[in-house]
Design a protein around this motif. Sequence first.
Motif, PDB file in Angstrom:
ATOM      1  N   ALA A 112       0.854  -1.192   0.000  1.00  0.00           N
ATOM      2  CA  ALA A 112       0.000   0.000   0.000  1.00  0.00           C
ATOM      3  C   ALA A 112       0.891   1.243   0.000  1.00  0.00           C
ATOM      4  CB  ALA A 112      -0.922  -0.005   1.217  1.00  0.00           C
ATOM      5  N   LYS A 121       0.554   4.378   0.060  1.00  0.00           N
ATOM      6  CA  LYS A 121       0.366   5.566   0.894  1.00  0.00           C
ATOM      7  C   LYS A 121       1.072   5.471   2.243  1.00  0.00           C
ATOM      8  CE  LYS A 121      -4.142   4.643   3.162  1.00  0.00           C
ATOM      9  NZ  LYS A 121      -4.396   3.216   2.858  1.00  0.00           N
ATOM     10  N   ASP A 143      -0.736  -1.293  -4.168  1.00  0.00           N
ATOM     11  CA  ASP A 143      -2.080  -0.760  -3.972  1.00  0.00           C
ATOM     12  C   ASP A 143      -1.955   0.756  -3.988  1.00  0.00           C
ATOM     13  OD1 ASP A 143      -4.883  -0.674  -3.036  1.00  0.00           O
ATOM     14  OD2 ASP A 143      -4.012   0.032  -1.170  1.00  0.00           O
ATOM     15  N   SER A 145      -7.259   1.522  -5.628  1.00  0.00           N
ATOM     16  CA  SER A 145      -8.301   1.660  -4.609  1.00  0.00           C
ATOM     17  C   SER A 145      -8.695   3.122  -4.452  1.00  0.00           C
ATOM     18  CB  SER A 145      -7.784   1.140  -3.257  1.00  0.00           C
ATOM     19  OG  SER A 145      -7.430  -0.211  -3.326  1.00  0.00           O
ATOM     20  N   ARG A 179     -15.006  -3.379  -3.814  1.00  0.00           N
ATOM     21  CA  ARG A 179     -14.619  -3.352  -2.410  1.00  0.00           C
ATOM     22  C   ARG A 179     -15.894  -3.444  -1.598  1.00  0.00           C
ATOM     23  NH1 ARG A 179     -11.050   1.155   0.800  1.00  0.00           N
ATOM     24  NH2 ARG A 179     -11.476   0.405   2.901  1.00  0.00           N
ATOM     25  N   HIS A 234     -11.180  -4.172   2.913  1.00  0.00           N
ATOM     26  CA  HIS A 234     -10.080  -3.624   3.719  1.00  0.00           C
ATOM     27  C   HIS A 234     -10.769  -2.991   4.919  1.00  0.00           C
ATOM     28  CE1 HIS A 234      -6.468  -1.517   4.963  1.00  0.00           C
ATOM     29  NE2 HIS A 234      -7.139  -0.386   4.967  1.00  0.00           N
ATOM     30  N   SER A 290      -7.002  -0.264   9.884  1.00  0.00           N
ATOM     31  CA  SER A 290      -5.549  -0.256  10.011  1.00  0.00           C
ATOM     32  C   SER A 290      -5.165  -0.443  11.474  1.00  0.00           C
ATOM     33  CB  SER A 290      -5.022   1.085   9.487  1.00  0.00           C
ATOM     34  OG  SER A 290      -3.664   0.999   9.161  1.00  0.00           O
ATOM     35  N   GLY A 325      -5.251  -4.715   3.634  1.00  0.00           N
ATOM     36  CA  GLY A 325      -4.085  -4.601   4.517  1.00  0.00           C
ATOM     37  C   GLY A 325      -4.555  -4.486   5.947  1.00  0.00           C
ATOM     38  N   GLY A 326      -3.878  -3.660   6.708  1.00  0.00           N
ATOM     39  CA  GLY A 326      -4.402  -3.338   8.034  1.00  0.00           C
ATOM     40  C   GLY A 326      -3.715  -3.986   9.209  1.00  0.00           C
ATOM     41  N   GLU A 350      -2.902  -6.332   0.802  1.00  0.00           N
ATOM     42  CA  GLU A 350      -2.459  -4.952   0.536  1.00  0.00           C
ATOM     43  C   GLU A 350      -1.805  -4.355   1.786  1.00  0.00           C
ATOM     44  OE1 GLU A 350      -6.228  -3.085  -0.248  1.00  0.00           O
ATOM     45  OE2 GLU A 350      -6.469  -4.003  -2.216  1.00  0.00           O
ATOM     46  N   PRO A 351      -0.737  -4.955   2.288  1.00  0.00           N
ATOM     47  CA  PRO A 351      -0.146  -4.443   3.531  1.00  0.00           C
ATOM     48  C   PRO A 351       0.616  -3.132   3.319  1.00  0.00           C
ATOM     49  CG  PRO A 351       1.203  -6.225   2.671  1.00  0.00           C
ATOM     50  CD  PRO A 351       0.005  -6.115   1.760  1.00  0.00           C
ATOM     51  N   GLY A 352       0.489  -2.234   4.251  1.00  0.00           N
ATOM     52  CA  GLY A 352       1.247  -0.992   4.228  1.00  0.00           C
ATOM     53  C   GLY A 352       2.077  -0.880   5.497  1.00  0.00           C
ATOM     54  N   ARG A 353       1.408  -0.457   6.558  1.00  0.00           N
ATOM     55  CA  ARG A 353       2.071  -0.222   7.843  1.00  0.00           C
ATOM     56  C   ARG A 353       2.964  -1.389   8.284  1.00  0.00           C
ATOM     57  NH1 ARG A 353      -0.141   3.106  11.768  1.00  0.00           N
ATOM     58  NH2 ARG A 353      -2.142   2.893  10.703  1.00  0.00           N
ATOM     59  N   TYR A 384       3.175   6.154   7.420  1.00  0.00           N
ATOM     60  CA  TYR A 384       2.306   7.309   7.673  1.00  0.00           C
ATOM     61  C   TYR A 384       3.048   8.407   8.438  1.00  0.00           C
ATOM     62  CZ  TYR A 384      -0.964   3.782   6.157  1.00  0.00           C
ATOM     63  OH  TYR A 384      -1.574   2.803   5.411  1.00  0.00           O
TER      64      TYR A 384
HETATM   65  C1  LIG Z   1      -4.497   2.211   3.654  1.00  0.00           C
HETATM   66  C2  LIG Z   1      -4.916   1.016   2.878  1.00  0.00           C
HETATM   67  C3  LIG Z   1      -4.177  -0.169   2.952  1.00  0.00           C
HETATM   68  C4  LIG Z   1      -2.988  -0.346   3.857  1.00  0.00           C
HETATM   69  O1  LIG Z   1      -3.335  -0.307   5.204  1.00  0.00           O
HETATM   70  P1  LIG Z   1      -2.235  -0.626   6.334  1.00  0.00           P
HETATM   71  O2  LIG Z   1      -2.988  -0.484   7.596  1.00  0.00           O
HETATM   72  O3  LIG Z   1      -1.163   0.382   6.188  1.00  0.00           O
HETATM   73  O4  LIG Z   1      -1.753  -2.013   6.086  1.00  0.00           O
HETATM   74  C5  LIG Z   1      -4.581  -1.229   2.163  1.00  0.00           C
HETATM   75  N1  LIG Z   1      -5.670  -1.137   1.346  1.00  0.00           N
HETATM   76  C6  LIG Z   1      -6.396  -0.009   1.260  1.00  0.00           C
HETATM   77  C7  LIG Z   1      -7.561   0.037   0.356  1.00  0.00           C
HETATM   78  C8  LIG Z   1      -6.055   1.098   2.024  1.00  0.00           C
HETATM   79  O5  LIG Z   1      -6.792   2.208   1.947  1.00  0.00           O
END
Ligand SMILES: *Cc1c(COP(=O)(O)O)cnc(C)c1O
Length: 422
Positions: free
Chosen positions: A63, A65, A84, A107, A154, A204, A207, A243-244, A281-284, A379
């Motif tokens: 992800a 962002k 993502d 997304s 979604r 999703h 987070s 993600g999340g 879709e992992p970010g954090r 973030y």
């Molecule tokens: C922000 C987001 C993510 C990533 O979330 P994390 O908590 O950082 O893993 C994945 N998918 C979508 C659609 C998001 O908006």
Amino acid sequence: MTLPGSPFLAWQGPDLCLDGVNLRELVRQHGSPLYAYSRQAMLAALAPYQQALQGREHLICYAVKANSNLAVLQTFAQAGCGFDIVSSGELTRVLAAGGDAAKVVFSGVGKTRAEMAEALKVGVKCFNVESTAELEVLSQVAHGLGLTARVSLRVNPDVDAGTHPYISTGLKGNKFGVAHDHALATYERAASLPGIEVVGIDCHIGSQITDVSPYLDALDRVLDLVDAIEAKGIRIHHLDLGGGLGITYTDEVPPKADELIAQLLARIDARGHGHRQVMFEPGRSLVGNAGVLLTEVLFLKEGEQKNFCVVDAAMNDLMRPALYEAWMGIVNTQQRAPEQAQVWDVVGPVCESGDWLGRDRALSVEPGDVLAVLSAGAYGMTMASNYNTRGRAAEIMVDGGQTWVIRERETVAQLIANERLI
Ligand SMILES: *Cc1c(COP(=O)(O)O)cnc(C)c1O
């Protein structure tokens, strides 16, 4: 002194190091405030995702962002990840970093026609569509270009991820996704539209999630829908579970990515969906604990009620404390005698009372010391602003003792370059 959640941060004598690089030295060389990330920490966070999905058709879409620096995206692209994205700006970054458009999912609740057209032309893997209205516009745009938009809806599974309200996204009252009750009808509509090809389903739910159970609940709701959708003759190729996954900022104990995935895959298989491509879709969880924000102590200001440790980083550099009242670890990069410790509010120079990085922290500190705000890889920089006409911090990547400047410090000249006198 313990360092929550950051395996590549360690003390070497009195000095805090990130993958062997002395952080105070780094600030001497590159100035303050400064973001520093460990490339190895990012790859180590990715590894359990990859291991748990080995042998199964899958795609891990980082992800963007969470941390969109080109060198971060390059690291994940080279490791085989997709991405993502939530804007055409992020798409441009992914392509500039060597990412593959065919592994990109798009997304976001507010895609513009121009963004849709751009993503269609480069051939993204899939649009994660969040409303019927978006679906209709996407159909028009794709049809008008003579192209086909592959879509996944979604769905909002209406489960409580048990996280902060601002980062919870899977409840009925949230702006995200298509309501579970309307999803089937929306899929039927999608299947009938020109320029649209249904390929998957996604959710999703939020987070910084620290439990497996909301994921399993959401998965069950999604699989119920897949059964109903396929009963109508619409084929669902992939399941994208978003993600999340949370990280340890202080004492949270989130599930490990491989354990979470093992449980989800077991449920997918038990319900007869094991033949589908599985996506995350992992970010954090990939970058959060790979980074720190380094900041120099300007002044110590002792007061009657509170002591303030004034540093040169502020809410514009790192917004999470001000925005979510997030707790982030703060340590001095040079250990001093613990008996010197006093309780401080660590605050920045910005003209807002909300401008704090940590409250009531016991720190042994002197002016000129360099503090590290921990778990700042996600973030942090992506939410940074120029409030108070403060240029954004420089960013450094370290890897096995080597360092790269991956973003130069922003200058005031750059900040005012687009402005004009009347
Ligand atoms: C922000 C987001 C993510 C990533 O979330 P994390 O908590 O950082 O893993 C994945 N998918 C979508 C659609 C998001 O908006």
